[in-house]
Design a protein around this motif. Structure first.
Motif, mmCIF file in Angstrom:
data_model
loop_
_atom_site.group_PDB
_atom_site.id
_atom_site.type_symbol
_atom_site.label_atom_id
_atom_site.label_comp_id
_atom_site.label_asym_id
_atom_site.label_seq_id
_atom_site.Cartn_x
_atom_site.Cartn_y
_atom_site.Cartn_z
ATOM 1 N N ALA A 242 19.890 -22.577 -12.919
ATOM 2 C CA ALA A 242 19.615 -21.246 -12.910
ATOM 3 C C ALA A 242 18.172 -20.821 -12.407
ATOM 4 O O ALA A 242 17.990 -19.696 -11.747
ATOM 5 N N THR A 243 17.179 -21.331 -13.106
ATOM 6 C CA THR A 243 15.815 -20.925 -12.948
ATOM 7 C C THR A 243 15.209 -21.698 -11.693
ATOM 8 O O THR A 243 14.194 -20.986 -11.273
ATOM 9 N N CYS A 244 15.596 -22.945 -11.472
ATOM 10 C CA CYS A 244 14.888 -23.587 -10.397
ATOM 11 C C CYS A 244 15.647 -24.291 -9.344
ATOM 12 O O CYS A 244 15.053 -25.174 -8.431
ATOM 13 N N GLY A 245 16.953 -24.167 -9.440
ATOM 14 C CA GLY A 245 17.699 -24.699 -8.488
ATOM 15 C C GLY A 245 17.540 -24.723 -6.937
ATOM 16 O O GLY A 245 18.130 -25.607 -6.074
ATOM 17 N N VAL A 246 17.334 -23.393 -6.537
ATOM 18 C CA VAL A 246 17.001 -23.004 -5.141
ATOM 19 C C VAL A 246 15.856 -23.123 -4.711
ATOM 20 O O VAL A 246 15.392 -22.103 -4.036
ATOM 21 N N TYR A 247 14.898 -24.080 -5.031
ATOM 22 C CA TYR A 247 13.773 -24.213 -4.442
ATOM 23 C C TYR A 247 12.840 -23.090 -4.820
ATOM 24 O O TYR A 247 13.193 -22.640 -5.944
ATOM 25 N N ASP A 248 11.925 -22.580 -4.023
ATOM 26 C CA ASP A 248 11.116 -21.445 -4.438
ATOM 27 C C ASP A 248 11.750 -20.078 -4.026
ATOM 28 O O ASP A 248 11.522 -19.110 -4.059
ATOM 29 N N GLY A 249 13.346 -20.311 -3.838
ATOM 30 C CA GLY A 249 13.798 -19.007 -3.392
ATOM 31 C C GLY A 249 14.805 -18.802 -4.866
ATOM 32 O O GLY A 249 15.890 -17.850 -4.598
ATOM 33 N N SER A 250 14.551 -19.485 -5.881
ATOM 34 C CA SER A 250 15.570 -19.220 -7.170
ATOM 35 C C SER A 250 15.813 -17.687 -7.416
ATOM 36 O O SER A 250 16.817 -17.514 -7.925
ATOM 37 N N GLY A 251 14.492 -17.040 -7.660
ATOM 38 C CA GLY A 251 14.788 -15.635 -8.066
ATOM 39 C C GLY A 251 15.627 -14.877 -7.090
ATOM 40 O O GLY A 251 16.617 -14.302 -7.608
ATOM 41 N N ARG A 252 15.441 -15.145 -5.992
ATOM 42 C CA ARG A 252 16.168 -14.114 -5.043
ATOM 43 C C ARG A 252 17.453 -14.502 -5.005
ATOM 44 O O ARG A 252 18.653 -13.693 -4.847
ATOM 45 N N TRP A 253 17.865 -16.083 -5.184
ATOM 46 C CA TRP A 253 19.159 -16.515 -5.339
ATOM 47 C C TRP A 253 19.803 -15.905 -6.571
ATOM 48 O O TRP A 253 20.980 -15.402 -6.308
ATOM 49 N N MET A 254 19.086 -15.926 -7.589
ATOM 50 C CA MET A 254 19.946 -15.333 -8.857
ATOM 51 C C MET A 254 20.237 -13.806 -8.725
ATOM 52 O O MET A 254 21.089 -13.404 -9.220
ATOM 53 N N ARG A 255 19.525 -13.121 -8.052
ATOM 54 C CA ARG A 255 19.597 -11.767 -7.863
ATOM 55 C C ARG A 255 20.813 -11.570 -6.897
ATOM 56 O O ARG A 255 21.776 -10.936 -7.358
ATOM 57 N N SER A 256 20.747 -12.118 -5.732
ATOM 58 C CA SER A 256 21.916 -11.889 -4.844
ATOM 59 C C SER A 256 23.328 -12.692 -5.283
ATOM 60 O O SER A 256 24.209 -12.307 -4.755
ATOM 61 N N VAL A 257 23.069 -13.814 -5.710
ATOM 62 C CA VAL A 257 24.517 -14.666 -5.804
ATOM 63 C C VAL A 257 24.613 -14.730 -7.340
ATOM 64 O O VAL A 257 25.685 -14.342 -7.760
ATOM 65 N N GLY A 258 23.848 -14.774 -8.229
ATOM 66 C CA GLY A 258 23.842 -14.756 -9.566
ATOM 67 C C GLY A 258 24.710 -16.031 -10.093
ATOM 68 O O GLY A 258 25.279 -15.817 -11.436
ATOM 69 N N VAL A 259 24.712 -17.121 -9.283
ATOM 70 C CA VAL A 259 25.595 -18.415 -9.904
ATOM 71 C C VAL A 259 24.227 -19.440 -9.923
ATOM 72 O O VAL A 259 23.922 -19.701 -8.949
ATOM 73 N N PRO A 260 24.126 -20.361 -11.255
ATOM 74 C CA PRO A 260 23.432 -21.376 -10.941
ATOM 75 C C PRO A 260 23.675 -22.186 -9.749
ATOM 76 O O PRO A 260 25.010 -22.650 -9.751
ATOM 77 N N ALA A 261 22.771 -22.682 -8.902
ATOM 78 C CA ALA A 261 23.329 -23.600 -7.978
ATOM 79 C C ALA A 261 22.108 -24.621 -7.558
ATOM 80 O O ALA A 261 20.959 -24.377 -8.129
ATOM 81 N N LYS A 262 22.622 -25.510 -6.920
ATOM 82 C CA LYS A 262 21.124 -26.557 -6.354
ATOM 83 C C LYS A 262 21.488 -26.646 -4.867
ATOM 84 O O LYS A 262 22.531 -27.018 -4.446
ATOM 85 N N SER A 263 20.641 -26.418 -4.061
ATOM 86 C CA SER A 263 20.519 -26.697 -2.574
ATOM 87 C C SER A 263 20.097 -27.941 -2.336
ATOM 88 O O SER A 263 19.391 -28.514 -2.902
ATOM 89 N N SER A 264 20.258 -28.326 -1.024
ATOM 90 C CA SER A 264 19.578 -29.449 -0.455
ATOM 91 C C SER A 264 19.272 -29.615 0.872
ATOM 92 O O SER A 264 19.945 -28.866 1.759
ATOM 93 N N VAL A 265 18.562 -30.444 1.602
ATOM 94 C CA VAL A 265 18.285 -30.424 2.858
ATOM 95 C C VAL A 265 19.339 -30.592 3.637
ATOM 96 O O VAL A 265 19.165 -30.738 4.878
ATOM 97 N N SER A 266 20.328 -31.386 3.287
ATOM 98 C CA SER A 266 21.393 -31.638 4.028
ATOM 99 C C SER A 266 22.335 -30.651 4.157
ATOM 100 O O SER A 266 23.474 -30.692 4.756
ATOM 101 N N GLY A 267 22.022 -29.383 3.817
ATOM 102 C CA GLY A 267 22.904 -28.347 3.930
ATOM 103 C C GLY A 267 23.976 -28.100 2.787
ATOM 104 O O GLY A 267 24.780 -27.361 2.772
ATOM 105 N N ALA A 268 23.878 -29.054 1.867
ATOM 106 C CA ALA A 268 24.990 -29.032 0.724
ATOM 107 C C ALA A 268 24.393 -27.933 -0.323
ATOM 108 O O ALA A 268 23.302 -28.079 -0.551
ATOM 109 N N VAL A 269 25.346 -27.130 -0.761
ATOM 110 C CA VAL A 269 24.871 -26.211 -1.708
ATOM 111 C C VAL A 269 25.998 -26.482 -3.151
ATOM 112 O O VAL A 269 27.110 -26.373 -2.731
ATOM 113 N N VAL A 270 25.578 -26.777 -4.335
ATOM 114 C CA VAL A 270 26.548 -26.882 -5.351
ATOM 115 C C VAL A 270 26.386 -25.863 -6.339
ATOM 116 O O VAL A 270 25.242 -25.451 -6.800
ATOM 117 N N LEU A 271 27.426 -25.184 -6.753
ATOM 118 C CA LEU A 271 27.494 -24.004 -7.623
ATOM 119 C C LEU A 271 28.032 -24.180 -8.834
ATOM 120 O O LEU A 271 29.153 -24.775 -8.895
#
Ligand code: GLU
Length: 316
Positions: A242-271
Motif C-alpha cells: 500500500a505504501t511502496c508498491g507503485v514505485y514513486d507513484g504510490s501516493g497518487r495510486w492510493m488516492r486514485s485506486v485505493g487498492v494495495p498493488a505492485k506494478s512492474s516493467v513487464s506491464g503486470a499489475v497485481v492488486l
C-alpha cells in the motif's frame, strides 16, 4: 449482527471483457527496453483477471498470455522471506517509501539496509533470505513458493533470467553496496542470480490475480485452499504494498485506486483488496513512473465499479 458480505452479485458477474474493451483505446506509454525480451512485447496486449474469495476466477480475453513477472514478484519474495526467517526479515529491510526510482542506488541512512522490499535493493535482499544454501536451492524455493501463491506450477523463462543477470548493472551495484554495508550475507553475484530468476518467472493475468488474492485473503489461496503464508505475513506484505508498491507513484495510486498493488516493467499489475479479491492487469506500455498505462486506468475503473477503495469504500 452478521458480517458484511465479502463478495456480491456485482462482483460475481463483473464483465472483464467489457472493461478490457473500454481501456484498450488507451494507447499511451512505452514498452520497457531494459532487456531485449521485454522490448519485443506486444504493446496491444491486455489481459485481466479477478480471483474472488470463493475461488472463482473471472478472466478477460488474453488473460492467459504469459509475461515475466518482473517487479510484481517483490511482494511475494517479501512474504517468502518473512515466512522462511520467522519474521526476522523485518529487521533486515526497512518499510518506508523512498519517493525514488525502483533501482535507485540508495540504502537507508544510518542502517545501510534497503529502504523497503518493493524496490530492487529490498528485493535483492529478501530473495537472499529465502530458505536454501545456494543459488539453485534458493531459486527452487522461490519458484515453489510463487507456485503455491498462484495455485499452479510456474516456470522460469531462462532467456529472460540470463538477460536480467547479465544486463542488471544497477542490481549488481546495489548488491555490492549492500555487501559493503554488511546488509547482504550471500555473495553479490549469487543475490543477483536468484533475484534475476525470480523476475523471469512467467505469469499471466489469471495466475497473478490468484497470487494477489492469496495475499488479500490472509495468506490462504482461495483456489487451492492452502494456507500459503500466515495471516500476519500477508498483512505485513499488503501494508507495504500500500505504501511502496507503485514505485514513486504510490501516493497518487492510493488516492486514485485505493487498492494495495505492485506494478512492474513487464506491464503486470497485481492488486490485493483485503478480504475481498485479488486482481491482475497485464499490458506492457508503461507511464513515466513505470506503471502499465492500461493497468492504471483499468484498476481505477475496477476500484470504482466494484467499490474497492480502502478509504472510500461503502462496503460493510
Ligand atoms: N528486472 C527488473 C529489474 O530489476 C525489474 C524491475 C521492475 O519490474 O520494476 O531491473
Amino acid at each position: 449482527m452478521a458480517a458484511p458480505p465479502r463478495t456480491d452479485a456485482r462482483t460475481d458477474s463483473y464483465d472483464l471483457d467489457d472493461l478490457r474493451r473500454r481501456v484498450l483505446p488507451q494507447d499511451g506509454g512505452t514498452v520497457d527496453d531494459t532487456v531485449p525480451q521485454l522490448a519485443r512485447a506486444d504493446p496491444g496486449l491486455c489481459g485481466m483477471a479477478l480471483a474472488l474469495a470463493d475461488g472463482t476466477v473471472l478472466a478477460s480475453e488474453q488473460a492467459d498470455a504469459p509475461v515475466s513477472v518482473q517487479s510484481a514478484v517483490k511482494p511475494f519474495l517479501f512474504a517468502l522471506a518473512l515466512l522462511d526467517t520467522g519474521g526476522a526479515a523485518l529487521d533486515r529491510v526497512g518499510i518506508e517509501p523512498t519517493g525514488e526510482a525502483y533501482d535507485a542506488i540508495k540504502l537507508e541512512g544510518g542502517t545501510g539496509r534497503p529502504p523497503n522490499p518493493m524496490v530492487n535493493a529490498g528485493a535483492l535482499l529478501t530473495a537472499s533470505l529465502v530458505r536454501g544454501d545456494d543459488v539453485e536451492a534458493r531459486s527452487a524455493r522461490v519458484l515453489e513458493g510463487l507456485s503455491a501463491f498462484a495455485g499452479s506450477e510456474l516456470a522460469v523463462d531462462d532467456d529472460v533470467a540470463r538477460s536480467e543477470h547479465l544486463l542488471g548493472d544497477r542490481n549488481h551495484a546495489l548488491a555490492h553496496l549492500m555487501r559493503a554495508e554488511g546488509a547482504l550475507e550471500v555473495g553479490a553475484d549469487d543475490a543477483v542470480a536468484v533475484y534475476a530468476r525470480a523476475c523471469a518467472v512467467l505469469v499471466d493475468a489469471r495466475r497473478l490475480a490468484v497470487m494477489g488474492a492469496t495475499l488479500a485473503l490472509g495468506g490462504r489461496n482461495p483456489v487451492t485452499g492452502d494456507q500459503v503464508v500466515p495471516r500476519e505475513v500477508a498483512r505485513d506484505v499488503v501494508s507495504v504494498m500500500a505504501t511502496c508498491g507503485v514505485y514513486d507513484g504510490s501516493g497518487r495510486w492510493m488516492r486514485s485506486v485505493g487498492v494495495p498493488a505492485k506494478s512492474s516493467v513487464s506491464g503486470a499489475v497485481v492488486l490485493s483488496a483485503t478480504g475481498v479479491l485479488g486482481a491482475a492487469v497485464i499490458s506492457p506500455p508503461l507511464d513515466e513512473q513505470g506503471t502499465s498505462v492500461r493497468g492504471h486506468v483499468a484498476s481505477e475503473l475496477l476500484s470504482r465499479e466494484l467499490d474497492l477503495h480502502a478509504f472510500g469504500s461503502r462496503r460493510g
